[in-house]
Design a protein around this motif. Structure first.
Motif, PDB file in Angstrom:
ATOM      1  N   GLU A   1     -46.897  31.323 -70.454  1.00 33.23           N
ATOM      2  CA  GLU A   1     -45.809  31.162 -69.495  1.00 33.23           C
ATOM      3  C   GLU A   1     -45.092  32.508 -69.369  1.00 33.23           C
ATOM      4  OE1 GLU A   1     -45.480  28.318 -67.985  1.00 33.23           O
ATOM      5  OE2 GLU A   1     -46.861  27.147 -69.213  1.00 33.23           O
ATOM      6  N   MET A   2     -45.206  33.154 -68.213  1.00 37.60           N
ATOM      7  CA  MET A   2     -44.628  34.481 -68.048  1.00 37.60           C
ATOM      8  C   MET A   2     -43.117  34.478 -68.235  1.00 37.60           C
ATOM      9  SD  MET A   2     -47.083  36.495 -67.800  1.00 37.60           S
ATOM     10  CE  MET A   2     -46.102  37.945 -67.489  1.00 37.60           C
ATOM     11  N   THR A   3     -42.458  33.394 -67.807  1.00 37.04           N
ATOM     12  CA  THR A   3     -41.011  33.276 -67.984  1.00 37.04           C
ATOM     13  C   THR A   3     -40.676  31.883 -68.500  1.00 37.04           C
ATOM     14  OG1 THR A   3     -40.665  32.533 -65.701  1.00 37.04           O
ATOM     15  CG2 THR A   3     -40.509  34.903 -66.123  1.00 37.04           C
ATOM     16  N   ALA A   4     -39.500  31.760 -69.082  1.00 41.88           N
ATOM     17  CA  ALA A   4     -39.030  30.452 -69.548  1.00 41.88           C
ATOM     18  C   ALA A   4     -38.557  29.665 -68.338  1.00 41.88           C
ATOM     19  CB  ALA A   4     -37.901  30.631 -70.559  1.00 41.88           C
ATOM     20  N   ASN A   5     -39.433  28.828 -67.828  1.00 46.73           N
ATOM     21  CA  ASN A   5     -39.167  28.090 -66.598  1.00 46.73           C
ATOM     22  C   ASN A   5     -38.318  26.855 -66.875  1.00 46.73           C
ATOM     23  OD1 ASN A   5     -39.447  26.597 -64.101  1.00 46.73           O
ATOM     24  ND2 ASN A   5     -41.218  27.890 -63.664  1.00 46.73           N
ATOM     25  N   ILE A   6     -37.381  26.586 -65.975  1.00 51.84           N
ATOM     26  CA  ILE A   6     -36.544  25.396 -66.131  1.00 51.84           C
ATOM     27  C   ILE A   6     -36.574  24.528 -64.878  1.00 51.84           C
ATOM     28  CG2 ILE A   6     -34.976  26.458 -67.800  1.00 51.84           C
ATOM     29  CD1 ILE A   6     -33.013  26.962 -65.519  1.00 51.84           C
ATOM     30  N   GLY A   7     -37.446  24.868 -63.930  1.00 46.95           N
ATOM     31  CA  GLY A   7     -37.511  24.113 -62.673  1.00 46.95           C
ATOM     32  C   GLY A   7     -38.461  22.937 -62.745  1.00 46.95           C
ATOM     33  N   ARG A   8     -38.382  22.068 -61.758  1.00 44.26           N
ATOM     34  CA  ARG A   8     -39.235  20.879 -61.725  1.00 44.26           C
ATOM     35  C   ARG A   8     -40.710  21.219 -61.618  1.00 44.26           C
ATOM     36  NH1 ARG A   8     -36.833  16.062 -61.225  1.00 44.26           N
ATOM     37  NH2 ARG A   8     -34.610  16.000 -60.747  1.00 44.26           N
ATOM     38  N   SER A   9     -41.031  22.361 -60.987  1.00 42.29           N
ATOM     39  CA  SER A   9     -42.430  22.729 -60.798  1.00 42.29           C
ATOM     40  C   SER A   9     -43.138  22.959 -62.124  1.00 42.29           C
ATOM     41  CB  SER A   9     -42.525  23.989 -59.940  1.00 42.29           C
ATOM     42  OG  SER A   9     -41.881  25.086 -60.574  1.00 42.29           O
ATOM     43  N   ARG A  10     -42.404  23.254 -63.176  1.00 47.86           N
ATOM     44  CA  ARG A  10     -42.999  23.502 -64.489  1.00 47.86           C
ATOM     45  C   ARG A  10     -43.486  22.215 -65.159  1.00 47.86           C
ATOM     46  NH1 ARG A  10     -44.956  23.151 -68.433  1.00 47.86           N
ATOM     47  NH2 ARG A  10     -45.061  24.446 -70.278  1.00 47.86           N
ATOM     48  N   GLN A  11     -43.029  21.057 -64.697  1.00 45.23           N
ATOM     49  CA  GLN A  11     -43.264  19.812 -65.420  1.00 45.23           C
ATOM     50  C   GLN A  11     -44.734  19.401 -65.434  1.00 45.23           C
ATOM     51  OE1 GLN A  11     -40.504  17.180 -66.191  1.00 45.23           O
ATOM     52  NE2 GLN A  11     -38.745  18.354 -65.540  1.00 45.23           N
ATOM     53  N   TRP A  12     -45.584  20.012 -64.584  1.00 44.89           N
ATOM     54  CA  TRP A  12     -47.010  19.670 -64.610  1.00 44.89           C
ATOM     55  C   TRP A  12     -47.620  19.971 -65.980  1.00 44.89           C
ATOM     56  CZ3 TRP A  12     -50.682  23.099 -66.054  1.00 44.89           C
ATOM     57  CH2 TRP A  12     -50.330  24.459 -66.034  1.00 44.89           C
ATOM     58  N   GLY A  13     -47.089  20.962 -66.689  1.00 46.27           N
ATOM     59  CA  GLY A  13     -47.651  21.335 -67.984  1.00 46.27           C
ATOM     60  C   GLY A  13     -46.992  20.653 -69.162  1.00 46.27           C
ATOM     61  N   ASN A  14     -46.148  19.698 -68.902  1.00 51.05           N
ATOM     62  CA  ASN A  14     -45.412  19.023 -69.979  1.00 51.05           C
ATOM     63  C   ASN A  14     -46.231  17.851 -70.494  1.00 51.05           C
ATOM     64  OD1 ASN A  14     -43.436  18.252 -71.758  1.00 51.05           O
ATOM     65  ND2 ASN A  14     -42.095  17.360 -70.193  1.00 51.05           N
ATOM     66  N   THR A  15     -47.310  18.168 -71.218  1.00 54.43           N
ATOM     67  CA  THR A  15     -48.183  17.134 -71.772  1.00 54.43           C
ATOM     68  C   THR A  15     -48.497  17.463 -73.226  1.00 54.43           C
ATOM     69  OG1 THR A  15     -50.335  18.157 -71.330  1.00 54.43           O
ATOM     70  CG2 THR A  15     -49.267  16.995 -69.479  1.00 54.43           C
ATOM     71  N   ALA A  16     -49.018  16.479 -73.931  1.00 54.21           N
ATOM     72  CA  ALA A  16     -49.352  16.652 -75.343  1.00 54.21           C
ATOM     73  C   ALA A  16     -50.585  17.520 -75.543  1.00 54.21           C
ATOM     74  CB  ALA A  16     -49.567  15.287 -75.996  1.00 54.21           C
ATOM     75  N   ASP A  17     -51.302  17.835 -74.464  1.00 53.14           N
ATOM     76  CA  ASP A  17     -52.515  18.643 -74.572  1.00 53.14           C
ATOM     77  C   ASP A  17     -52.256  20.134 -74.384  1.00 53.14           C
ATOM     78  OD1 ASP A  17     -54.212  16.425 -74.962  1.00 53.14           O
ATOM     79  OD2 ASP A  17     -54.199  16.030 -72.808  1.00 53.14           O
ATOM     80  N   ILE A  18     -51.058  20.496 -73.953  1.00 55.64           N
ATOM     81  CA  ILE A  18     -50.773  21.895 -73.635  1.00 55.64           C
ATOM     82  C   ILE A  18     -49.782  22.491 -74.636  1.00 55.64           C
ATOM     83  CG2 ILE A  18     -49.682  23.434 -71.948  1.00 55.64           C
ATOM     84  CD1 ILE A  18     -50.923  21.817 -69.752  1.00 55.64           C
ATOM     85  N   ILE A  19     -50.137  23.675 -75.141  1.00 54.51           N
ATOM     86  CA  ILE A  19     -49.249  24.433 -76.032  1.00 54.51           C
ATOM     87  C   ILE A  19     -48.800  25.665 -75.269  1.00 54.51           C
ATOM     88  CG2 ILE A  19     -49.079  25.716 -78.195  1.00 54.51           C
ATOM     89  CD1 ILE A  19     -51.341  23.866 -79.244  1.00 54.51           C
TER      90      ILE A  19
END
Length: 267
Positions: free
Chosen positions: A11-29
């Motif tokens: 993640e190039m920046t610490a994202n806080i927007g809704r668009s970031r939520q696609w990666g909010n899963t238990a499979d992604i570090i």
């Protein structure tokens, strides 16, 4: 597409927007590279990573900040590195054509010191860049055009040709508004070392500059007299490649891979 196996996401920046939520899963570090958030942004940051098994933070300063705020998610410090492709040994030597090469965005204080030094040292030759028709062209201070530097190998070769490089953390002076006071060490510092360059540096002391031991390479420069004294010495001496090569052994990407393996054992 990552479902069913763990994936590392840079993640190039610490994202806080809704668009970031696609990666909010238990499979992604996720590994957060540039962390410039303020305290008020942390609840949004938590929501973006609430399902990740762990969040990796590249900056020790940012990691310590999150710990001080009782950050509710599992986090770990996993620093940036330099590719083993640029590994050096104590016998490594590079031909040094120029006293200094300016790479990327410059710190305004160090830039001012450089210009003052060049005016009083007519034999001092450095390389700078300027943009023309969308390309970054490089020139020597003596008037020679070196052309465009458009590839990674050209970038590294130019850096290897310099005795010295100027380095500042991104929050110094003109970057404070963008970084909200954070000053992490960027890979260019490691690149200068891998290219056998003396370093003239400017930075505030924090846990990230301590982690990368900037003080051992160059105490933060605050005055022109300090700059000129360092430059006079650096132009006449070779870097200690034995020290440089030993230092980089703990900052190559292969070493980070071993550290990551240990981190993942605990999740």
């Amino acid at each position: 597409f990552t479902r069913g196996k763990k994936s590392l996401s840079f993640e190039m920046t610490a994202n806080i927007g809704r668009s970031r939520q696609w990666g909010n899963t238990a499979d992604i570090i996720p590994l957060v590279i540039d962390f410039y958030l303020e305290k008020k942004d942390l609840p949004h940051f938590v929501r973006c990573h609430s399902r990740n098994p762990i969040v990796l933070i590249s900056s020790k300063e940012a990691f310590d900040f999150l710990q001080s705020q009782n950050f509710p998610l599992r986090i770990a410090h996993w620093p940036l590195s330099i590719s083993d492709k640029y590994r050096i040994e104590y016998t490594t030597k590079f031909e040094k054509k120029y006293d200094l090469v300016l790479m990327g965005r410059q710190n305004p204080i160090l830039q001012k010191f450089l210009e003052q030094y060049a005016l009083s040292h007519k034999d001092f030759v450095y390389v700078y860049r300027k943009q023309r028709n969308g390309d970054f062209l490089y020139f020597t201070s003596s008037g020679t055009e070196l052309g465009a530097i458009n590839t990674r190998s050209e970038y590294i070769n130019l850096m290897r040709s310099a005795r010295c490089g100027m380095y500042a953390t991104p929050g110094c002076e003109s970057g404070e508004d963008r970084t909200h006071g954070f000053n992490q060490v960027t890979p260019r510092f490691l690149e200068y070392i891998a290219c056998g360059c003396h370093i003239l540096a400017r930075y505030p002391q924090n846990s990230d500059t301590d982690y990368f031991e900037l003080e051992n390479f160059c105490p933060s420069i605050n005055t022109y007299e300090e700059f000129a004294r360092k430059m006079d010495i650096y132009r006449k001496t070779e870097v200690n490649m034995a020290y440089y090569s030993d230092y980089l052994k703990k900052h190559y990407t292969s070493y980070r891979a071993m550290q990551l393996t240990e981190i993942l054992k605990n999740i």
